[in-house]
Design an enzyme around this catalytic site. Structure first.
Site, PDB file in Angstrom:
ATOM      1  N   ASP A  76      19.394 -43.440 -28.386  1.00  0.00           N
ATOM      2  CA  ASP A  76      19.670 -44.902 -28.891  1.00  0.00           C
ATOM      3  C   ASP A  76      20.041 -45.103 -30.055  1.00  0.00           C
ATOM      4  OD1 ASP A  76      16.887 -44.395 -28.837  1.00  0.00           O
ATOM      5  OD2 ASP A  76      16.580 -46.446 -29.126  1.00  0.00           O
ATOM      6  N   GLU A 134      14.098 -45.014 -27.763  1.00  0.00           N
ATOM      7  CA  GLU A 134      13.060 -44.690 -28.289  1.00  0.00           C
ATOM      8  C   GLU A 134      12.616 -46.012 -29.312  1.00  0.00           C
ATOM      9  OE1 GLU A 134      10.460 -43.851 -31.229  1.00  0.00           O
ATOM     10  OE2 GLU A 134      12.535 -44.341 -31.864  1.00  0.00           O
TER      11      GLU A 134
HETATM   12 ZN   LIG Z   1      14.199 -45.535 -35.721  1.00  0.00          ZN
HETATM   13 ZN   LIG Z   2      14.361 -42.471 -34.806  1.00  0.00          ZN
END
Ligand SMILES: [Zn+2]
Ligand SMILES: [Zn+2]
Length: 393
Positions: A76, A134
């Site tokens: 991401d 994440e």
């Molecule tokens: Zn980051």
């Molecule tokens: Zn990262």
């Protein structure tokens, strides 16, 4: 086997630049997934898509049975407008790979290619985790809840960039035993009062005043209740209050984050923030709604696996470019922690900080960039770890 990764360097740079141009945020990353899947198809590596998001798990079966190792990349990007003047600049308005996750996918794909070409010589199974979100700390947790760690014996991941320091030279690998990153969680406190005219506060309950007391009181938890030897942070980053200078509003919202290196400290902070904000509000006739939005636990490396990772990194980049101890963990967080809660493993850092190349800009900055020369190293360390862990070589 890892030496083959050097030959991939140009291909890795190309891949990283292609991924860099199509950043996507959060759980649903259709273009990114399509890109990763196209590469896996090209290499002939089978994969299974996640049902809850755009993540996927690829599997390389070795020529002989053995243990199972998992390698992870996050996919991401961030809601940031890129300010780098490069020909591979993000093509998406308001989205940018400003944390280097484009390189994580690239390095894992590079490792996958080499491992797959040499699978006849691998004893056991390699699982490749490509996870979403994440940054919102949801991707890893979801994969773990869906059972990705079942049958896995050890798990490894790498973060590129300058997280620990931009003084660590590019190409350095950091793999340390024990805790290397903190937990990160978000809290929201809604302070409720009774709105009224600013000239007659006695007719209402002033949530702005209550919020001010809460903000000060919360700092007492770390100052007076948590031992100084147990690092923790409580930061309030946002307050939303009021709309006119002479109006007492009826509600104030406070948002902040806690960081801790131990789960016990994390839980204590969460409990005491709730208790103190509630009792402070009640002391002044108000009330609160308190919510802790759990992020990720501390990232705790297994000592043996961290040593294995550091040893493998030494083989690849040389002993002078490996750091196996740091003075203190980083108070940033990483949802890789969820995998490490299930099985031993290690989370590494790969420095890409180079002052001359201007790749020493902090993560999440619109001018963040990486020294691409290190890409093959990231792949090679993964391959070396697989060879050592599965083949004992
Ligand atoms: Zn980051
Ligand atoms: Zn990262």
């Amino acid at each position: 086997m890892w030496q083959k990764c050097k030959e991939l360097q140009d291909e890795l740079v190309k891949m990283r630049r292609e991924l860099h141009q199509i950043p996507e945020i959060g759980d649903i990353l259709p273009e990114t997934r399509a890109y990763v899947e196209a590469k896996l198809n090209e290499y002939g590596i089978p994969f299974v898509e996640n049902t809850h998001d755009s993540g996927l798990i690829a599997t390389i079966e070795g020529g002989k049975p053995g243990k199972t190792i998992a390698l992870r990349a996050d996919m991401d990007a961030l809601p940031i407008q890129e300010e780098n003047d490069v020909d591979y600049k993000s093509k998406k308005d308001g989205a940018m790979h400003a944390c280097g996750h484009d390189t994580h996918m690239t390095m894992l794909l590079g490792a996958a290619k080499v491992l797959n070409e040499n699978k006849a010589n691998i004893n056991g199974t390699v699982k490749l985790f490509f996870q979403t979100n994440e940054e919102g700390s949801r991707g890893a947790e979801r994969m773990v809840n869906d059972g990705c760690m079942e049958g896995v014996d050890a798990v490894f991941g790498t973060h590129i960039g300058c997280i620990l320091s931009n003084e660590i030279p590019s190409g350095t690998v950091i793999a340390v035993p024990g805790c290397c990153m903190a937990s990160f969680d978000k809290f929201v406190i809604k302070v409720k009062g009774v709105g009224c005219h600013g000239s007659t506060p006695e007719k209402g309950v002033d949530p702005v005043n209550i919020a001010a007391h809460i903000i000060i009181n919360l700092q007492e938890i770390i100052a007076r209740e948590i031992a100084a030897t147990r690092p923790a942070v409580c930061t309030i980053g946002m307050i939303n209050a009021g709309f006119a200078y002479n109006v007492i509003p009826s509600e104030v919202t406070i948002e902040g984050t806690i960081r801790a290196l131990e789960e016990e400290v994390r839980q204590e902070l969460a409990k005491r923030i709730g208790e103190i904000s509630k009792s402070t509000a009640e002391a002044f006739r108000g009330s609160v709604d308190y919510e802790m939005i759990w992020g990720a636990p501390p990232v705790v490396n297994d000592d043996e696996m961290a040593k294995l990772a550091a040893d493998c990194a030494r083989d690849v980049v040389g002993a002078d470019k490996v750091i196996d101890h740091i003075p203190a963990p980083n108070m940033g967080g990483e949802d890789f922690a969820y995998y490490l809660m299930k099985k031993p493993g290690a989370f590494m850092f790969l420095s890409s900080a180079n002052h001359d190349k201007h790749t020493d800009v902090p993560h999440h900055n619109p001018k963040f960039n990486v020294d691409e020369d290190v890409l093959w190293e990231g792949s090679a360390v993964f391959v070396r770890i697989v060879d050592k862990f599965l083949n004992n070589k």
